[in-house]
Design an enzyme around this catalytic site. Structure first.
Site, mmCIF file in Angstrom:
data_model
loop_
_atom_site.group_PDB
_atom_site.id
_atom_site.type_symbol
_atom_site.label_atom_id
_atom_site.label_comp_id
_atom_site.label_asym_id
_atom_site.label_seq_id
_atom_site.Cartn_x
_atom_site.Cartn_y
_atom_site.Cartn_z
ATOM 1 N N LEU A 270 -2.785 -35.985 25.726
ATOM 2 C CA LEU A 270 -1.770 -35.144 26.351
ATOM 3 C C LEU A 270 -2.473 -34.476 27.522
ATOM 4 O O LEU A 270 -3.576 -33.951 27.363
ATOM 5 C CB LEU A 270 -1.256 -34.071 25.386
ATOM 6 C CG LEU A 270 -0.244 -34.475 24.322
ATOM 7 C CD1 LEU A 270 0.024 -33.297 23.393
ATOM 8 C CD2 LEU A 270 1.041 -34.970 24.947
ATOM 9 N N ASP A 271 -1.847 -34.510 28.681
ATOM 10 C CA ASP A 271 -2.442 -33.860 29.848
ATOM 11 C C ASP A 271 -2.601 -32.367 29.596
ATOM 12 O O ASP A 271 -1.926 -31.797 28.740
ATOM 13 C CB ASP A 271 -1.555 -34.078 31.075
ATOM 14 C CG ASP A 271 -1.469 -35.538 31.462
ATOM 15 O OD1 ASP A 271 -2.500 -36.229 31.404
ATOM 16 O OD2 ASP A 271 -0.367 -35.979 31.815
ATOM 17 N N HIS A 272 -3.445 -31.725 30.378
ATOM 18 C CA HIS A 272 -3.675 -30.286 30.179
ATOM 19 C C HIS A 272 -2.393 -29.486 30.338
ATOM 20 O O HIS A 272 -2.218 -28.444 29.718
ATOM 21 C CB HIS A 272 -4.777 -29.758 31.118
ATOM 22 C CG HIS A 272 -4.321 -29.526 32.513
ATOM 23 N ND1 HIS A 272 -4.235 -30.541 33.445
ATOM 24 C CD2 HIS A 272 -3.891 -28.401 33.130
ATOM 25 C CE1 HIS A 272 -3.781 -30.041 34.591
ATOM 26 N NE2 HIS A 272 -3.571 -28.749 34.424
ATOM 27 N N ARG B 118 1.001 -39.988 32.280
ATOM 28 C CA ARG B 118 2.029 -39.118 32.861
ATOM 29 C C ARG B 118 3.396 -39.811 32.954
ATOM 30 O O ARG B 118 4.193 -39.531 33.832
ATOM 31 C CB ARG B 118 1.568 -38.579 34.214
ATOM 32 C CG ARG B 118 0.286 -37.747 34.090
ATOM 33 C CD ARG B 118 -0.144 -37.078 35.364
ATOM 34 N NE ARG B 118 0.673 -35.958 35.750
ATOM 35 C CZ ARG B 118 0.599 -34.730 35.271
ATOM 36 N NH1 ARG B 118 -0.232 -34.461 34.292
ATOM 37 N NH2 ARG B 118 1.368 -33.769 35.728
#
Length: 194
Positions: free
Chosen positions: A44-46, A145
Site C-alpha cells: 500500500l502506498d504511503h 497505484r
C-alpha cells in the site's frame, strides 16, 4: 519453527516496508510490527491506508501476490465529484488504458453511506463547492497505484484510499496502527489449494 501470519491496519503516511527510505521522514512497519522476518504481501502506498497482510511464508506470499491467481482486493475510495452512471460503467467494464496496460473488469458500487472509518491524519482537503463520494472497488489484479489511476482516468480523482479486504480477510476489529495474528480459519481461507 512456526510461521507468522499477521493482519495490520496500515495508517496513512506509513511505508509498507521495514527499512526507511533515504531522506524520508515517513514511518515504516518496524515502528508497529515487532515480529522479525515477516514481509508484506503486496503493498500500500504511503498515502493509502488499510489492510496489509504480512508473513514469513514465501510460498503464500507469492500465491497471494501473483496476479494470475486473481485474488480479490476490495477498496473504499473517496473521490472528488459525484460519479455518473457512465463513469461507474467505465470502471466496471475494464479496458481503461493506464500507462501501458488495459484494466480488467472491476466490481464497483457507489456507497450511499460513507464507510465507518476513523478520521485521517492529516485530513483530506475539502472544497466547499466540490462534493465528494465514496466508492467500493474490488479488483482481481494489483498494479502500482491502479485504483488512483483508474478513478483519475474517468474524471474522479481519489482523495482517500482504504483497502478494506483481501479475499475474506477484513479490517474488522482493528484501528490504524493495530495488528493481530490471523485465526486458523482465516489462514485456511487463503492457503493455496494445491
Amino acid at each position: 519453527m512456526p510461521q507468522h501470519y499477521l493482519i495490520f491496519y496500515k495508517p496513512y503516511g506509513v511505508l509498507s516496508q521495514f527499512s526507511p527510505e533515504p531522506g524520508s521522514s515517513h514511518p515504516t512497519l518496524k515502528e508497529f510490527i515487532p515480529i522479525p522476518d515477516v514481509y508484506p504481501v503486496g503493498r500500500l502506498d504511503h498515502d493509502s491506508e488499510g489492510l496489509l497482510l504480512l508473513t514469513d511464508n514465501g510460498r503464500l506470499q507469492h500465491f497471494l501476490s501473483d496476479p494470475r491467481y486473481g485474488h480479490r482486493r476490495t477498496y473504499w475510495v473517496q473521490v472528488e465529484g459525484q460519479p455518473t452512471p457512465t463513469q461507474l460503467q467505465q470502471l466496471r467494464q475494464g479496458g481503461l488504458k493506464i500507462q501501458n496496460y488495459l484494466t480488467r473488469p472491476t466490481l464497483v458500487q457507489h456507497l450511499a453511506i460513507p464507510p465507518d472509518l476513523p478520521p485521517r491524519e492529516p485530513p483530506i482537503r475539502s472544497r466547499a463547492k466540490i462534493p465528494t463520494a465514496w466508492l467500493e472497488l474490488t479488483l482481481r489484479e494489483g498494479r502500482n497505484r491502479q485504483v488512483r489511476r483508474m478513478t483519475a482516468a474517468v474524471g474522479l480523482p481519489t482523495l482517500r484510499l482504504v483497502r478494506c479486504q483481501i479475499e475474506h480477510l477484513s479490517l474488522a476489529g482493528l484501528t490504524p496502527g493495530q495488528w493481530r495474528p490471523l485465526t486458523t480459519q482465516e489462514l485456511r481461507s487463503i492457503q493455496p489449494t494445491r
